[in-house]
Design an enzyme around this catalytic site. Structure first.
Site, mmCIF file in Angstrom:
data_model
loop_
_atom_site.group_PDB
_atom_site.id
_atom_site.type_symbol
_atom_site.label_atom_id
_atom_site.label_comp_id
_atom_site.label_asym_id
_atom_site.label_seq_id
_atom_site.Cartn_x
_atom_site.Cartn_y
_atom_site.Cartn_z
ATOM 1 N N MET A 136 0.858 -1.240 0.052
ATOM 2 C CA MET A 136 -0.026 0.118 -0.088
ATOM 3 C C MET A 136 0.867 1.296 -0.058
ATOM 4 S SD MET A 136 -2.742 -1.307 -0.333
ATOM 5 C CE MET A 136 -3.991 0.085 0.003
ATOM 6 N N ARG A 137 1.975 1.175 -0.558
ATOM 7 C CA ARG A 137 2.712 2.373 -0.649
ATOM 8 C C ARG A 137 3.089 2.685 -2.243
ATOM 9 N NH1 ARG A 137 3.273 5.070 4.128
ATOM 10 N NH2 ARG A 137 3.139 3.455 5.695
ATOM 11 N N ASN A 158 1.793 -4.819 -10.199
ATOM 12 C CA ASN A 158 1.123 -4.625 -9.044
ATOM 13 C C ASN A 158 -0.381 -5.025 -9.429
ATOM 14 O OD1 ASN A 158 0.109 -3.168 -6.645
ATOM 15 N ND2 ASN A 158 -0.762 -1.415 -8.176
ATOM 16 N N HIS A 160 -4.417 -4.004 -8.630
ATOM 17 C CA HIS A 160 -5.329 -2.931 -8.362
ATOM 18 C C HIS A 160 -6.789 -3.524 -8.144
ATOM 19 C CE1 HIS A 160 -6.419 1.104 -7.355
ATOM 20 N NE2 HIS A 160 -7.371 1.060 -8.408
HETATM 21 C C1 GAR Z 1 -6.127 -6.512 -2.553
HETATM 22 O O1 GAR Z 1 -7.485 -6.010 -2.921
HETATM 23 C C2 GAR Z 1 -5.171 -5.518 -3.648
HETATM 24 O O2 GAR Z 1 -5.912 -5.432 -4.955
HETATM 25 C C3 GAR Z 1 -5.231 -4.210 -2.704
HETATM 26 O O3 GAR Z 1 -4.934 -4.488 -1.469
HETATM 27 C C4 GAR Z 1 -5.658 -5.693 -1.211
HETATM 28 C C5 GAR Z 1 -4.648 -6.718 -0.683
HETATM 29 O O4 GAR Z 1 -5.286 -8.034 -0.154
HETATM 30 N N1 GAR Z 1 -4.248 -3.513 -3.458
HETATM 31 C C6 GAR Z 1 -4.094 -2.257 -3.543
HETATM 32 O O5 GAR Z 1 -5.078 -1.495 -3.350
HETATM 33 C C7 GAR Z 1 -3.104 -1.578 -3.909
HETATM 34 N N2 GAR Z 1 -3.080 -0.111 -4.183
HETATM 35 P P1 GAR Z 1 -4.239 -8.970 0.274
HETATM 36 O O6 GAR Z 1 -3.162 -8.485 1.302
HETATM 37 O O7 GAR Z 1 -5.148 -9.960 1.164
HETATM 38 O O8 GAR Z 1 -3.623 -9.697 -0.808
#
Ligand code: GAR
Length: 241
Positions: A136-137, A158, A160
């Site tokens: 998340m960075r 990545n 998203h």
């Molecule tokens: C996932 O939904 C991914 O798409 C999102 O964080 C979640 C992580 O879940 N990523 C973002 O928002 C990136 N900007 P996880 O830790 O269970 O894989």
């Protein structure tokens, strides 16, 4: 058959995408193996998942680094030796709003301090691909340029939680739900200097029923992510064949 690619992974939380990738590697469904899992946050569940799979782990505590920078200010000697503020300001496309020069400089400098620590750990491994699995960075050009060392090369992937280019940012499923979309989805893309703007590798969509809650949207979306991410990593592996 494609050769096995070596994949580094970065996470921030629960790591269900990481788990899907670990499982796909272990079950030989993709031609990849994971060499490390790094996190910007200590003690998250994703790190436990990696350890259980005997994957090396490390943490660069971004929140602490940024707090230190805010409390004590940033001296030139704190910055990486090869950090060039002017170059970063001209390349970055993350802060394009009405942020002041000082805010942009603080952002780029504090992130470069964290990113240098991350690079020192990441570059100790020889990897073909860096996979952001719920990391998340944002990455600044300082980090990106030291991973993508060949012109035109993309080595950072990545996932998203929205159908890009709609709803970039930190809450893709929330934004999709609140907008009232009837279709949601997820996107795997390469990282570039912007926020969620890099070339798209794959997408999966799902229907949102009128009765669905935000939790339903997240559940449907994650299920799609767990299939999409391994698929896109395999696509990358096959480009090495
Ligand atoms: C996932 O939904 C991914 O798409 C999102 O964080 C979640 C992580 O879940 N990523 C973002 O928002 C990136 N900007 P996880 O830790 O269970 O894989």
């Amino acid at each position: 058959m494609a050769r096995k690619i070596i994949v580094g992974t970065l996470i921030s939380g629960g790591g269900t995408n990481l788990q899907a990738i670990i499982d796909a590697c272990q079950e030989n469904r993709i031609d990849a193996e994971i060499c490390f899992t790094g996190s910007d946050t200590p003690c998250v569940k994703g790190l436990e998942r990696a350890k259980k799979a005997q994957i090396d782990t490390f943490v660069v505590d971004y929140a602490r680094i940024i707090k230190d920078c805010k409390q004590h200010g940033i001296k030139d000697t704190d910055l990486p030796e090869d950090f060039d503020l002017e170059e970063m300001v001209s390349k970055q496309r993350l802060m394009v709003t009405d942020a002041s020069k000082e805010q942009v400089a603080f952002f780029l400098k504090s992130r470069a301090i964290a990113e240098r620590k991350l690079l020192d750990l990441v570059l100790a491994y020889e990897m073909d691909l860096l996979v952001l699995a719920g990391f998340m960075r944002v990455m600044t050009p300082y980090f990106i340029d030291r991973i993508n060392t060949e012109p035109g090369q993309h080595k950072i992937m990545n996932i998203h939680p929205a159908l890009l280019p709609a709803f970039p940012g930190t809450d893709g499923y929330g934004d999709t739900f609140r907008y009232g979309c009837k279709i949601g989805g997820c996107t795997v893309h390469f990282i570039d200097y912007g926020e969620d703007t890099g070339p798209i590798i794959g997408q999966k969509a799902f229907e949102i029923e009128d009765t669905d809650t935000l939790d339903d949207v997240k559940r449907k979306g994650l299920e799609k992510e767990w299939a999409l991410y391994p698929h896109c990593i395999q696509k990358f592996a096959e480009s090495f064949a």
